[in-house]
Write a protein that holds these residues in place. Sequence first.
Motif, short mmCIF file in Angstrom:
data_model
loop_
_atom_site.label_atom_id
_atom_site.label_comp_id
_atom_site.label_asym_id
_atom_site.label_seq_id
_atom_site.Cartn_x
_atom_site.Cartn_y
_atom_site.Cartn_z
N HIS A 150 -58.33 -17.34 -30.72
CA HIS A 150 -59.41 -16.67 -29.99
C HIS A 150 -60.55 -16.16 -30.87
N ILE A 151 -60.21 -15.58 -32.02
CA ILE A 151 -61.22 -14.89 -32.84
C ILE A 151 -62.11 -15.88 -33.61
N HIS A 152 -61.58 -17.06 -33.95
CA HIS A 152 -62.26 -18.01 -34.84
C HIS A 152 -62.55 -17.33 -36.18
N PRO A 153 -61.53 -16.84 -36.88
CA PRO A 153 -61.75 -15.97 -38.04
C PRO A 153 -62.42 -16.66 -39.22
N ALA A 154 -63.22 -15.88 -39.92
CA ALA A 154 -63.85 -16.30 -41.17
C ALA A 154 -64.01 -15.05 -42.03
N ILE A 155 -64.18 -15.24 -43.33
CA ILE A 155 -64.51 -14.12 -44.20
C ILE A 155 -65.71 -14.51 -45.06
N LYS A 156 -66.38 -13.49 -45.56
CA LYS A 156 -67.55 -13.71 -46.40
C LYS A 156 -67.17 -13.42 -47.84
N LEU A 157 -67.42 -14.39 -48.71
CA LEU A 157 -67.15 -14.24 -50.13
C LEU A 157 -68.48 -14.11 -50.87
N LYS A 158 -68.51 -13.19 -51.83
CA LYS A 158 -69.73 -12.96 -52.60
C LYS A 158 -69.60 -13.60 -53.98
N GLY A 159 -70.65 -14.29 -54.38
CA GLY A 159 -70.68 -14.91 -55.69
C GLY A 159 -71.62 -14.18 -56.62
N PHE A 160 -72.07 -14.88 -57.65
CA PHE A 160 -73.02 -14.27 -58.59
C PHE A 160 -74.37 -14.05 -57.91
N GLY A 161 -75.06 -13.02 -58.33
CA GLY A 161 -76.36 -12.72 -57.74
C GLY A 161 -76.22 -12.35 -56.28
N ARG A 162 -76.99 -13.00 -55.45
CA ARG A 162 -76.97 -12.71 -54.01
C ARG A 162 -76.30 -13.82 -53.20
N GLN A 163 -75.51 -14.62 -53.86
CA GLN A 163 -74.86 -15.73 -53.17
C GLN A 163 -73.76 -15.22 -52.24
N ASN A 164 -73.77 -15.74 -51.02
CA ASN A 164 -72.73 -15.43 -50.05
C ASN A 164 -72.20 -16.72 -49.45
N LEU A 165 -70.91 -16.77 -49.20
CA LEU A 165 -70.30 -17.95 -48.62
C LEU A 165 -69.35 -17.50 -47.52
N ARG A 166 -69.54 -18.03 -46.32
CA ARG A 166 -68.66 -17.69 -45.21
C ARG A 166 -67.74 -18.87 -44.93
N LEU A 167 -66.43 -18.60 -44.95
CA LEU A 167 -65.44 -19.66 -44.82
C LEU A 167 -64.45 -19.34 -43.70
N SER A 168 -64.10 -20.37 -42.91
CA SER A 168 -63.04 -20.22 -41.92
C SER A 168 -61.73 -19.92 -42.64
N CYS A 169 -60.84 -19.22 -41.95
CA CYS A 169 -59.62 -18.81 -42.63
C CYS A 169 -58.47 -18.57 -41.66
N PHE A 170 -57.26 -18.57 -42.23
CA PHE A 170 -56.08 -18.00 -41.59
C PHE A 170 -56.07 -16.53 -42.00
N PHE A 171 -55.99 -15.63 -41.03
CA PHE A 171 -56.10 -14.20 -41.32
C PHE A 171 -54.78 -13.52 -40.96
N LYS A 172 -54.06 -13.03 -41.98
CA LYS A 172 -52.73 -12.47 -41.76
C LYS A 172 -52.70 -10.97 -42.01
N THR A 173 -52.18 -10.24 -41.03
CA THR A 173 -51.87 -8.82 -41.20
C THR A 173 -50.35 -8.68 -41.23
N LYS A 174 -49.84 -7.46 -41.18
CA LYS A 174 -48.41 -7.25 -41.31
C LYS A 174 -47.60 -8.00 -40.26
N ASN A 175 -48.03 -7.97 -39.02
CA ASN A 175 -47.26 -8.56 -37.93
C ASN A 175 -48.03 -9.60 -37.14
N GLN A 176 -49.03 -10.22 -37.76
CA GLN A 176 -49.87 -11.16 -37.01
C GLN A 176 -50.55 -12.15 -37.94
N LEU A 177 -50.72 -13.39 -37.44
CA LEU A 177 -51.54 -14.37 -38.14
C LEU A 177 -52.48 -15.01 -37.12
#
Length: 210
Positions: A150-177
């Motif tokens: 449902h969420i279509h999860p992604a996270i944003k990763l920061k690189g050198f300078g002002r570079q940003n990269l948003r990538l789809s991901c599997f997102f795991k918490t204690k009792n959920q993926l």
Amino acid sequence: MTHIAKINNEEFILHPLGGLFWTKKSLLLISDVHLGKVNHFRKFGAAVPRQAIHKNFLLLDQIVADFNPFQICFLGDLFHSSLNKEWELFENWVAKTPAEIILVSGNHDIISPILFEKLNIEIYQEWILDDFLLTHHPEERDGLFNFCGHIHPAIKLKGFGRQNLRLSCFFKTKNQLILPAFGEFTGTYTLKPTKKDEVYVIVEDKVVKV
């Protein structure tokens, strides 16, 4: 390249196409394919290439070939909207796919259950297997680990300078993926992980824990 994760002493394989394979059960979990979305957008004048319609089926063929699962469970939003021409393509795909297919219904799944029943596809609002809870929307249930979409999860990763990269991901918490959206023509929603969360990004045909 896949990534193996242990959850509740069970082995799960995270695939770079966004699917999750439960080794012991020979069960492939896929979420948010949104079949029919391309035709839906084209109907209302969006300039979406017609060849995009077939891409999802090619990706489904690929991940099924990689695992040869006994069962495939779609965690909701298998179809994006009402019946359109992609249903015929789906019927053909089901006919040539040997695995048993199950649908955990999502908010976009408005096509009549009767049509799925004719294809021998069972539909559930949720599915409990051992101590795992399979749903479309994220759920919290005492004593159960939740697989969802449902969420279509992604996270944003920061690189050198002002570079940003948003990538789809599997997102795991204690009792959920939360699984990433499998569909080729879907958006993403950026989540902010805490130190306790585990994130597996999809990048260059690899699943990488970050």
